[in-house]
Design a protein around this motif. Structure first.
Motif, PDB file in Angstrom:
ATOM      1  N   MET A 145      -0.327   9.901   4.682  1.00  0.00           N
ATOM      2  CA  MET A 145      -0.436   9.098   3.460  1.00  0.00           C
ATOM      3  C   MET A 145      -1.288   9.832   2.421  1.00  0.00           C
ATOM      4  N   PHE A 146      -0.848   9.784   1.183  1.00  0.00           N
ATOM      5  CA  PHE A 146      -1.614  10.331   0.064  1.00  0.00           C
ATOM      6  C   PHE A 146      -1.824   9.189  -0.934  1.00  0.00           C
ATOM      7  N   LEU A 147      -2.891   8.425  -0.715  1.00  0.00           N
ATOM      8  CA  LEU A 147      -3.168   7.277  -1.582  1.00  0.00           C
ATOM      9  C   LEU A 147      -4.665   7.100  -1.684  1.00  0.00           C
ATOM     10  N   GLU A 148      -5.071   6.403  -2.764  1.00  0.00           N
ATOM     11  CA  GLU A 148      -6.472   6.111  -2.986  1.00  0.00           C
ATOM     12  C   GLU A 148      -6.622   4.614  -3.188  1.00  0.00           C
ATOM     13  N   GLY A 149      -7.840   4.122  -3.122  1.00  0.00           N
ATOM     14  CA  GLY A 149      -8.131   2.703  -3.268  1.00  0.00           C
ATOM     15  C   GLY A 149      -9.247   2.309  -2.326  1.00  0.00           C
ATOM     16  N   ASP A 150      -9.503   0.988  -2.231  1.00  0.00           N
ATOM     17  CA  ASP A 150     -10.558   0.544  -1.333  1.00  0.00           C
ATOM     18  C   ASP A 150     -10.116   0.755   0.106  1.00  0.00           C
ATOM     19  N   SER A 151     -11.098   0.928   1.000  1.00  0.00           N
ATOM     20  CA  SER A 151     -10.817   1.267   2.392  1.00  0.00           C
ATOM     21  C   SER A 151      -9.994   0.190   3.081  1.00  0.00           C
ATOM     22  N   TRP A 152     -10.195  -1.080   2.687  1.00  0.00           N
ATOM     23  CA  TRP A 152      -9.454  -2.173   3.314  1.00  0.00           C
ATOM     24  C   TRP A 152      -7.959  -2.030   3.033  1.00  0.00           C
ATOM     25  N   MET A 153      -7.611  -1.741   1.787  1.00  0.00           N
ATOM     26  CA  MET A 153      -6.200  -1.610   1.430  1.00  0.00           C
ATOM     27  C   MET A 153      -5.580  -0.392   2.093  1.00  0.00           C
ATOM     28  N   VAL A 154      -6.294   0.734   2.099  1.00  0.00           N
ATOM     29  CA  VAL A 154      -5.766   1.953   2.708  1.00  0.00           C
ATOM     30  C   VAL A 154      -5.544   1.749   4.204  1.00  0.00           C
ATOM     31  N   TRP A 248       7.515  -1.692  -1.382  1.00  0.00           N
ATOM     32  CA  TRP A 248       6.388  -2.623  -1.195  1.00  0.00           C
ATOM     33  C   TRP A 248       6.072  -2.752   0.290  1.00  0.00           C
ATOM     34  N   GLN A 249       4.777  -2.642   0.637  1.00  0.00           N
ATOM     35  CA  GLN A 249       4.305  -2.969   1.975  1.00  0.00           C
ATOM     36  C   GLN A 249       3.627  -4.330   1.917  1.00  0.00           C
ATOM     37  N   THR A 250       3.940  -5.202   2.896  1.00  0.00           N
ATOM     38  CA  THR A 250       3.377  -6.548   2.942  1.00  0.00           C
ATOM     39  C   THR A 250       2.500  -6.701   4.167  1.00  0.00           C
ATOM     40  N   ASP A 251       1.771  -7.840   4.220  1.00  0.00           N
ATOM     41  CA  ASP A 251       0.779  -8.025   5.278  1.00  0.00           C
ATOM     42  C   ASP A 251       1.388  -8.282   6.646  1.00  0.00           C
ATOM     43  N   ASP A 252       2.703  -8.475   6.753  1.00  0.00           N
ATOM     44  CA  ASP A 252       3.340  -8.627   8.058  1.00  0.00           C
ATOM     45  C   ASP A 252       3.894  -7.296   8.574  1.00  0.00           C
ATOM     46  N   ALA A 253       3.366  -6.170   8.064  1.00  0.00           N
ATOM     47  CA  ALA A 253       3.721  -4.811   8.494  1.00  0.00           C
ATOM     48  C   ALA A 253       5.172  -4.460   8.137  1.00  0.00           C
ATOM     49  N   ALA A 254       5.765  -5.181   7.199  1.00  0.00           N
ATOM     50  CA  ALA A 254       7.122  -4.860   6.757  1.00  0.00           C
ATOM     51  C   ALA A 254       7.061  -3.933   5.533  1.00  0.00           C
ATOM     52  N   ILE A 255       8.116  -3.129   5.351  1.00  0.00           N
ATOM     53  CA  ILE A 255       8.218  -2.185   4.235  1.00  0.00           C
ATOM     54  C   ILE A 255       9.532  -2.485   3.523  1.00  0.00           C
ATOM     55  N   HIS A 256       9.448  -3.045   2.306  1.00  0.00           N
ATOM     56  CA  HIS A 256      10.605  -3.559   1.595  1.00  0.00           C
ATOM     57  C   HIS A 256      11.020  -2.611   0.467  1.00  0.00           C
ATOM     58  N   ALA A 257      12.323  -2.537   0.259  1.00  0.00           N
ATOM     59  CA  ALA A 257      12.890  -1.888  -0.929  1.00  0.00           C
ATOM     60  C   ALA A 257      13.362  -3.005  -1.846  1.00  0.00           C
ATOM     61  N   THR A 258      12.633  -3.231  -2.939  1.00  0.00           N
ATOM     62  CA  THR A 258      12.950  -4.362  -3.798  1.00  0.00           C
ATOM     63  C   THR A 258      12.416  -4.120  -5.194  1.00  0.00           C
ATOM     64  N   GLU A 259      12.832  -4.982  -6.128  1.00  0.00           N
ATOM     65  CA  GLU A 259      12.358  -4.896  -7.493  1.00  0.00           C
ATOM     66  C   GLU A 259      10.971  -5.533  -7.624  1.00  0.00           C
ATOM     67  N   THR A 260      10.371  -5.381  -8.788  1.00  0.00           N
ATOM     68  CA  THR A 260       9.022  -5.890  -9.044  1.00  0.00           C
ATOM     69  C   THR A 260       9.085  -6.909 -10.167  1.00  0.00           C
ATOM     70  N   ILE A 261       8.327  -8.014 -10.002  1.00  0.00           N
ATOM     71  CA  ILE A 261       8.253  -9.047 -11.038  1.00  0.00           C
ATOM     72  C   ILE A 261       6.797  -9.234 -11.436  1.00  0.00           C
ATOM     73  N   VAL A 318       0.601  -5.740   0.076  1.00  0.00           N
ATOM     74  CA  VAL A 318      -0.551  -4.876   0.363  1.00  0.00           C
ATOM     75  C   VAL A 318      -0.615  -3.724  -0.639  1.00  0.00           C
ATOM     76  N   ILE A 319       0.515  -3.033  -0.859  1.00  0.00           N
ATOM     77  CA  ILE A 319       0.523  -1.890  -1.774  1.00  0.00           C
ATOM     78  C   ILE A 319       1.934  -1.693  -2.295  1.00  0.00           C
ATOM     79  N   LYS A 320       2.013  -1.218  -3.535  1.00  0.00           N
ATOM     80  CA  LYS A 320       3.284  -0.806  -4.138  1.00  0.00           C
ATOM     81  C   LYS A 320       3.216   0.703  -4.355  1.00  0.00           C
ATOM     82  N   TRP A 321       4.202   1.442  -3.785  1.00  0.00           N
ATOM     83  CA  TRP A 321       4.206   2.903  -3.862  1.00  0.00           C
ATOM     84  C   TRP A 321       4.902   3.329  -5.150  1.00  0.00           C
ATOM     85  N   THR A 322       4.162   3.360  -6.245  1.00  0.00           N
ATOM     86  CA  THR A 322       4.748   3.757  -7.511  1.00  0.00           C
ATOM     87  C   THR A 322       3.746   4.554  -8.311  1.00  0.00           C
ATOM     88  N   GLY A 323       4.260   5.425  -9.141  1.00  0.00           N
ATOM     89  CA  GLY A 323       3.406   6.160 -10.071  1.00  0.00           C
ATOM     90  C   GLY A 323       3.711   5.804 -11.504  1.00  0.00           C
TER      91      GLY A 323
END
Length: 629
Positions: A145-154, A248-261, A318-323
């Protein structure tokens, strides 16, 4: 715990072994609900305490009598635990992955399952522990993983990605213009980023790669390969899981491919339609072929169906992987024009450098030929010519160095300008977010103030309504009394008119009765006009409160409440006090018990005949009602 129990006899604490086996099955699941995660914690704590207690007893009191099982040496126990974890890691990988490693693990498993070991065997096992530890760590397949943020989120993002078995997870933010964004803000091309991933010690080559990066499969507007295509080719990945929408990663350990609102209060959330994401994951092969799967990565990797969420029960992101930044997106024509300008600028600079190199090479060849032609000249001439050539070479060298320094300065300036632009965009993003938060806060404050004003207005309308009902009730009561008086006075007047007009006393009494009838009629008209004014005011208040729509029903309810004359206990008590006051006034002025006017005033004679105590009391009640009680 399994390592400690492996060193003890097989019949030692079967209940504890059963609990360990139960927990082993629980942690080997592919996904866990929040309820299951809450249940695992207490079990682990209780099991840890139980195992520590029984291991301490077994070490202090030795093994119970009657146990003839062999206690394994510590080196065998550790090696067996490492082999078990390596076998568990290999079970989640493809069957054709590293057959040489699988063969070595099978040989080591056979060695630790013996009943006894010689000192030489134990020494050889000890020498293999280091390599087995390295193999166990290497096969653990940690996410890169190459990400930054608070330790809890990482930590939550990494822990959720660990659940994908049999794939190498790589995560990085991807900008819309196909750059990998590193945690320190630097940008890398897909090829440079592939070199960085391959050099990372966590990366295990040979596995399918699951790339967590928003829109990595989108092709640029000006044409060409996508970020995912360039990254996979540079990395040499045979299989690559990738998507063309947000990740998008969610708190149930799922990794979704979806749009953002974006919600009205400024929150950025993943979009779910009918309980699942709106995008799709694709499995890219090395030949460029794509196989479409569902919107959730874990289901695609495991070959299972996508889990659907219930309405209003979506998981917490939990996190959105976007730049993607909040700056204005350029149009397709602008991006194509910028790309063409950049390519032309690079080509021009490259052609200029090539031309300078050719010029310098030609100068060098000229100098070399001159040196060869002057080989037969005397030493003094050669020395002079050599010094002249050396000066020319030094001048050319200085010219070359100045050109290179100028080019390097141009590149440094361009890099500094790009970095300054990036920092300005980051600052603009922060300012825009602050403005959005301020706007949302102002709207919330305005809404709360509006609700408070409505509540205060409704309370005041309610209090006015209660007071108006009380006043109207008193007025109706007084109007009824006046109507009764009018009827009695009119009947008395009719009886008096039937008498002869010669009697002066009767004529005076009839005249006074007419005056009283007129006064009571005036009072009755005044009360009825007040009741009508109160009804109109009530209609206006209800219309102002509820608007034009539905105002008729509100007015009807108010009128019904008034007509029913439902009065509070305080009003009933006040009416009793007024009644007792009327009785005392009647006793004070000495009305006869058989008087037809019943204490409302009598023209019969004496002091009582010149006063109207009942009318005074009734007027006092009306005045008190007009004053609000």
């Amino acid at each position: 715990m399994e390592e400690h129990l492996a060193a003890l006899p097989a019949d030692f604490r079967p209940d504890v072994r059963a609990q360990v086996a139960e927990l082993r099955n629980a942690v080997q699941q592919e996904s866990w609900t929040p309820e299951e995660l809450r249940q695992i914690g207490p079990k682990v704590e209780g099991l840890r305490a139980a195992v520590e207690e029984y291991l301490q007893n077994s070490r202090s009191e030795q093994i119970q009598a009657g146990n003839t099982a062999v206690v394994k040496p510590a080196v065998v126990v550790e090696l067996e635990g490492l082999i078990g974890r390596v076998e568990e890691s290999l079970a989640g990988l493809p069957a054709d992955f590293r057959p040489d490693v699988r063969a070595q693990i099978a040989t080591a498993r056979a060695a630790v399952q013996q009943e006894s070991w010689s000192p030489e065997q134990l020494q050889r096992m000890g020498s293999k522990l280091r390599g087995m530890r390295a193999a166990e760590q290497w096969l653990r397949v940690e996410p890169v993983m190459f990400l930054e943020g608070d330790s809890w989120m990482v930590e939550r993002a990494v822990r959720g990605a660990r659940g994908l078995r049999g794939v190498q997870v790589v995560g990085a933010h991807v900008s819309p213009d196909e750059w990998a964004v590193l945690p320190d803000g630097r940008l890398e091309t897909p090829e440079d980023f592939a070199k960085r991933v391959r050099a990372d010690k966590r990366f295990v080559p040979g596995l399918p790669v699951a790339f967590l990066g928003c829109g990595a499969l989108r092709r640029p507007v000006e044409g060409g390969a996508s970020f995912a295509d360039r990254f996979a080719d540079a990395l040499g990945a045979e299989k690559l899981w990738v998507t063309d929408v947000d990740v998008w990663q969610t708190d149930d350990a799922a990794i979704h491919a979806t749009e953002t609102i974006v919600t009205l209060d400024g929150r950025v959330l993943p979009k779910f339609v009918n309980g699942e994401g709106t995008g799709r994951w694709f499995l890219r092969s090395s030949d460029g072929g794509l196989v479409e799967h569902g919107s959730e990565l874990r289901a695609g990797v495991n070959g299972s169906t996508v889990r659907r969420y219930a309405e209003e029960a979506h998981p917490t992101p939990v996190i959105k992987w976007t730049g993607t930044s909040r700056r204005r997106q350029k149009s397709a024509e602008e991006r194509a024009r910028d790309a063409a300008n950049l390519r032309a600028k690079r080509a021009h600079r490259k052609a200029a450098l090539v031309e300078r190199v050719k010029q310098l090479e030609a100068s060098l060849e000229t100098a070399t030929s001159s040196q060869a032609s002057l080989a037969g000249l005397p030493e003094s001439v050669l020395q002079a010519d050599w010094e002249e050539l050396s000066d020319a070479d030094a001048a050319r060298r200085r010219q070359w160095e100045s050109v290179l320094q100028a080019d390097w300065a141009d590149l440094s300036d361009a890099d500094a300008a790009n970095r300054a632009q990036w920092e300005a965009l980051q600052k603009s993003k922060e300012n825009t977010q602050t403005e959005l938060n301020a706007i949302a806060g102002a709207k919330e404050a305005e809404r709360v103030a509006h609700l408070a004003a409505q509540n205060r207005y409704r309370d005041s309308i309610g209090r006015d309504k209660e007071r108006q009902i009380i006043r109207n009730s008193r007025r109706r009561k007084r109007a009824a009394q006046l109507r009764a008086l009018l009827e009695e006075d009119k009947s008395s007047q009719a009886s008096l008119e039937a008498l002869p007009e010669s009697d002066a006393g009767l004529w005076s009494q009839r005249k006074g009765l007419q005056n009283r009838i007129q006064a009571n009629q005036a009072r009755l008209s005044k009360i009825e006009s007040k009741l009508e004014a109160a009804r109109v005011a009530a209609e206006r208040r209800v219309a102002a409160l509820s608007g034009e729509e539905g105002s008729s029903s509100a007015v009807g309810s108010l009128a019904g409440a008034e007509s029913a004359e439902v009065v509070k206990p305080e009003v009933v008590e006040l009416a009793g006090l007024v009644g007792r006051m009327e009785e005392r006034l009647a006793a004070l002025y000495g009305f006869p018990s058989g008087c037809a006017c019943s204490g409302r005033g009598c023209e019969g004679g004496g002091a009582a005949g010149r006063l109207d105590p009942g009318g005074v009391a009734a007027d006092w009640v009306e005045v008190a009602g007009d004053a609000g009680g």
